[in-house]
Design a protein around this motif. Structure first.
Motif, PDB file in Angstrom:
ATOM      1  N   PHE A   1       8.762  10.609   0.917  1.00 49.37           N
ATOM      2  CA  PHE A   1       9.207   9.256   1.267  1.00 49.37           C
ATOM      3  C   PHE A   1       8.225   8.584   2.225  1.00 49.37           C
ATOM      4  N   ILE A   2       7.705   9.325   3.183  1.00 47.43           N
ATOM      5  CA  ILE A   2       6.740   8.750   4.120  1.00 47.43           C
ATOM      6  C   ILE A   2       5.464   8.328   3.394  1.00 47.43           C
ATOM      7  N   LEU A   3       4.978   9.166   2.486  1.00 46.52           N
ATOM      8  CA  LEU A   3       3.789   8.811   1.704  1.00 46.52           C
ATOM      9  C   LEU A   3       4.049   7.584   0.838  1.00 46.52           C
ATOM     10  N   SER A   4       5.240   7.497   0.279  1.00 47.77           N
ATOM     11  CA  SER A   4       5.602   6.323  -0.517  1.00 47.77           C
ATOM     12  C   SER A   4       5.571   5.058   0.326  1.00 47.77           C
ATOM     13  N   GLY A   5       6.143   5.130   1.522  1.00 45.59           N
ATOM     14  CA  GLY A   5       6.135   3.975   2.403  1.00 45.59           C
ATOM     15  C   GLY A   5       4.732   3.572   2.835  1.00 45.59           C
ATOM     16  N   LEU A   6       3.880   4.556   3.093  1.00 43.50           N
ATOM     17  CA  LEU A   6       2.508   4.247   3.494  1.00 43.50           C
ATOM     18  C   LEU A   6       1.726   3.596   2.359  1.00 43.50           C
ATOM     19  N   CYS A   7       1.925   4.076   1.133  1.00 46.99           N
ATOM     20  CA  CYS A   7       1.247   3.461  -0.007  1.00 46.99           C
ATOM     21  C   CYS A   7       1.681   2.009  -0.194  1.00 46.99           C
ATOM     22  N   SER A   8       2.978   1.770  -0.089  1.00 46.69           N
ATOM     23  CA  SER A   8       3.471   0.405  -0.238  1.00 46.69           C
ATOM     24  C   SER A   8       2.987  -0.485   0.898  1.00 46.69           C
ATOM     25  N   MET A   9       3.020   0.024   2.118  1.00 47.49           N
ATOM     26  CA  MET A   9       2.553  -0.753   3.259  1.00 47.49           C
ATOM     27  C   MET A   9       1.084  -1.120   3.112  1.00 47.49           C
ATOM     28  N   THR A  10       0.282  -0.181   2.635  1.00 48.60           N
ATOM     29  CA  THR A  10      -1.144  -0.442   2.460  1.00 48.60           C
ATOM     30  C   THR A  10      -1.388  -1.461   1.355  1.00 48.60           C
ATOM     31  N   GLY A  11      -0.687  -1.319   0.244  1.00 47.28           N
ATOM     32  CA  GLY A  11      -0.877  -2.255  -0.863  1.00 47.28           C
ATOM     33  C   GLY A  11      -0.471  -3.673  -0.507  1.00 47.28           C
ATOM     34  N   CYS A  12       0.673  -3.819   0.130  1.00 46.54           N
ATOM     35  CA  CYS A  12       1.132  -5.164   0.516  1.00 46.54           C
ATOM     36  C   CYS A  12       0.227  -5.780   1.575  1.00 46.54           C
ATOM     37  N   SER A  13      -0.223  -4.968   2.517  1.00 47.87           N
ATOM     38  CA  SER A  13      -1.091  -5.484   3.573  1.00 47.87           C
ATOM     39  C   SER A  13      -2.453  -5.900   3.009  1.00 47.87           C
ATOM     40  N   LEU A  14      -2.974  -5.140   2.074  1.00 51.43           N
ATOM     41  CA  LEU A  14      -4.247  -5.503   1.448  1.00 51.43           C
ATOM     42  C   LEU A  14      -4.134  -6.813   0.687  1.00 51.43           C
ATOM     43  N   TYR A  15      -3.048  -6.991  -0.038  1.00 51.90           N
ATOM     44  CA  TYR A  15      -2.832  -8.231  -0.786  1.00 51.90           C
ATOM     45  C   TYR A  15      -2.647  -9.416   0.166  1.00 51.90           C
ATOM     46  N   ALA A  16      -1.862  -9.221   1.223  1.00 51.15           N
ATOM     47  CA  ALA A  16      -1.635 -10.297   2.188  1.00 51.15           C
ATOM     48  C   ALA A  16      -2.914 -10.659   2.928  1.00 51.15           C
ATOM     49  N   ASN A  17      -3.750  -9.681   3.231  1.00 47.55           N
ATOM     50  CA  ASN A  17      -5.007  -9.960   3.917  1.00 47.55           C
ATOM     51  C   ASN A  17      -5.922 -10.830   3.050  1.00 47.55           C
ATOM     52  N   LYS A  18      -5.937 -10.561   1.757  1.00 53.11           N
ATOM     53  CA  LYS A  18      -6.760 -11.379   0.863  1.00 53.11           C
ATOM     54  C   LYS A  18      -6.253 -12.824   0.811  1.00 53.11           C
ATOM     55  N   ILE A  19      -4.955 -13.006   0.770  1.00 57.26           N
ATOM     56  CA  ILE A  19      -4.385 -14.356   0.708  1.00 57.26           C
ATOM     57  C   ILE A  19      -4.685 -15.130   1.985  1.00 57.26           C
ATOM     58  N   THR A  20      -4.464 -14.501   3.134  1.00 59.35           N
ATOM     59  CA  THR A  20      -4.701 -15.197   4.402  1.00 59.35           C
ATOM     60  C   THR A  20      -6.186 -15.489   4.614  1.00 59.35           C
ATOM     61  N   THR A  21      -7.051 -14.591   4.161  1.00 63.43           N
ATOM     62  CA  THR A  21      -8.490 -14.837   4.295  1.00 63.43           C
ATOM     63  C   THR A  21      -8.915 -16.056   3.491  1.00 63.43           C
ATOM     64  N   GLU A  22      -8.420 -16.163   2.266  1.00 67.97           N
ATOM     65  CA  GLU A  22      -8.751 -17.337   1.448  1.00 67.97           C
ATOM     66  C   GLU A  22      -8.100 -18.608   1.991  1.00 67.97           C
ATOM     67  N   PHE A  23      -6.920 -18.477   2.571  1.00 67.29           N
ATOM     68  CA  PHE A  23      -6.208 -19.658   3.058  1.00 67.29           C
ATOM     69  C   PHE A  23      -6.921 -20.295   4.256  1.00 67.29           C
ATOM     70  N   PHE A  24      -7.420 -19.481   5.166  1.00 65.54           N
ATOM     71  CA  PHE A  24      -8.061 -19.999   6.373  1.00 65.54           C
ATOM     72  C   PHE A  24      -9.578 -20.151   6.231  1.00 65.54           C
ATOM     73  N   ASP A  25     -10.106 -19.887   5.054  1.00 64.71           N
ATOM     74  CA  ASP A  25     -11.539 -20.057   4.829  1.00 64.71           C
ATOM     75  C   ASP A  25     -11.824 -21.528   4.485  1.00 64.71           C
ATOM     76  N   PRO A  26     -12.573 -22.256   5.316  1.00 67.42           N
ATOM     77  CA  PRO A  26     -12.828 -23.676   5.016  1.00 67.42           C
ATOM     78  C   PRO A  26     -13.771 -23.883   3.829  1.00 67.42           C
ATOM     79  N   HIS A  27     -14.509 -22.860   3.482  1.00 70.49           N
ATOM     80  CA  HIS A  27     -15.448 -22.984   2.369  1.00 70.49           C
ATOM     81  C   HIS A  27     -14.822 -22.581   1.032  1.00 70.49           C
ATOM     82  N   TYR A  28     -13.580 -22.147   1.064  1.00 70.36           N
ATOM     83  CA  TYR A  28     -12.905 -21.765  -0.189  1.00 70.36           C
ATOM     84  C   TYR A  28     -12.295 -23.023  -0.801  1.00 70.36           C
ATOM     85  N   VAL A  29     -12.838 -23.424  -1.957  1.00 70.73           N
ATOM     86  CA  VAL A  29     -12.451 -24.705  -2.568  1.00 70.73           C
ATOM     87  C   VAL A  29     -11.429 -24.542  -3.685  1.00 70.73           C
ATOM     88  N   GLU A  30     -11.118 -23.332  -4.092  1.00 74.74           N
ATOM     89  CA  GLU A  30     -10.151 -23.144  -5.171  1.00 74.74           C
ATOM     90  C   GLU A  30      -8.726 -23.259  -4.643  1.00 74.74           C
TER      91      GLU A  30
END
Length: 210
Positions: free
Chosen positions: A103-132
């Motif tokens: 269960f702990i390994l399952s939670g860590l995998c999910s936490m890592t996957g969601c955090s990686l996806y959220a980091n990509k979204i926030t990076t693109e959102f606050f990037d002034p040079h991202y035009v898409e």
């Protein structure tokens, strides 16, 4: 029946259900409110609508989290004290510990996957040079984080529930030892009492006969 194990099972199975819902959801990211007001439409995307590299990594982590959560639920049922399967108390304790680790390994995998996806979204959102098209965090990410937290909490409780299983046989052994010692002392004193009461009777018979 251990209340700790019941709580751990509720947390673990609830977290597993949240992980399944988050993985299957299409609301991992949603278009920003500014663009939605202009176009009057909201666009949602999930893990299965894009083949980008980071999305494939998140997809693999979430699949691993769901798989581990499934096996953790199975091991948890076998490790419960209230079930008849799983063998002795020691075997059940080991299975419960294994369920907690999974269960702990399952939670860590999910936490890592969601955090990686959220980091990509926030990076693109606050990037002034991202035009898409820019996106915001979707509801599936929060469900995934919540499910990961529940799995980790349930796993930790399962790991600590081993102490409850290990204390029971020790208490029984101490009690049986004390009972056996008391019974042996009782027999010994009883034997002495019988010997002392029989000797005077034999001496009295001899004197009476003479």
């Amino acid at each position: 029946m251990s209340r700790a194990q019941i709580s751990a099972l509720v947390f673990g199975v609830g977290g597993f259900g949240a992980l399944v819902a988050a993985t299957a959801s299409n609301e991992w990211k949603v278009t920003t409110r500014a663009s939605s007001v202009i176009t009057a439409t909201w666009v949602y995307q999930g893990l299965w609508m894009n083949c980008a590299g980071y999305i494939q990594a998140c997809r693999g982590l979430m699949i691993a989290a769901v798989s581990l959560g499934f096996f953790g639920s199975i091991f948890a049922l076998f490790g419960m004290k209230c079930t008849k399967v799983g063998g002795s108390d020691k075997a059940k304790a080991k299975i419960a510990c294994l369920a907690g680790i999974v269960f702990i390994l399952s939670g860590l995998c999910s936490m890592t996957g969601c955090s990686l996806y959220a980091n990509k979204i926030t990076t693109e959102f606050f990037d002034p040079h991202y035009v898409e098209q820019k996106y915001e965090l979707g509801a599936a990410l929060f469900i995934g984080w919540a499910g990961a937290s529940l799995c980790i909490i349930g796993g930790v409780i399962f790991c600590f529930s081993i102490s409850d299983n290990s204390k029971t046989p020790r208490m029984g052994y101490t009690y049986n030892g004390a009972t056996s010692v008391m019974s042996s002392r009782t027999k010994y004193h009883g034997g002495e009492g019988d010997f002392k009461t029989t000797n005077p009777s034999k001496q009295f018979d001899k004197n009476a006969y003479v």
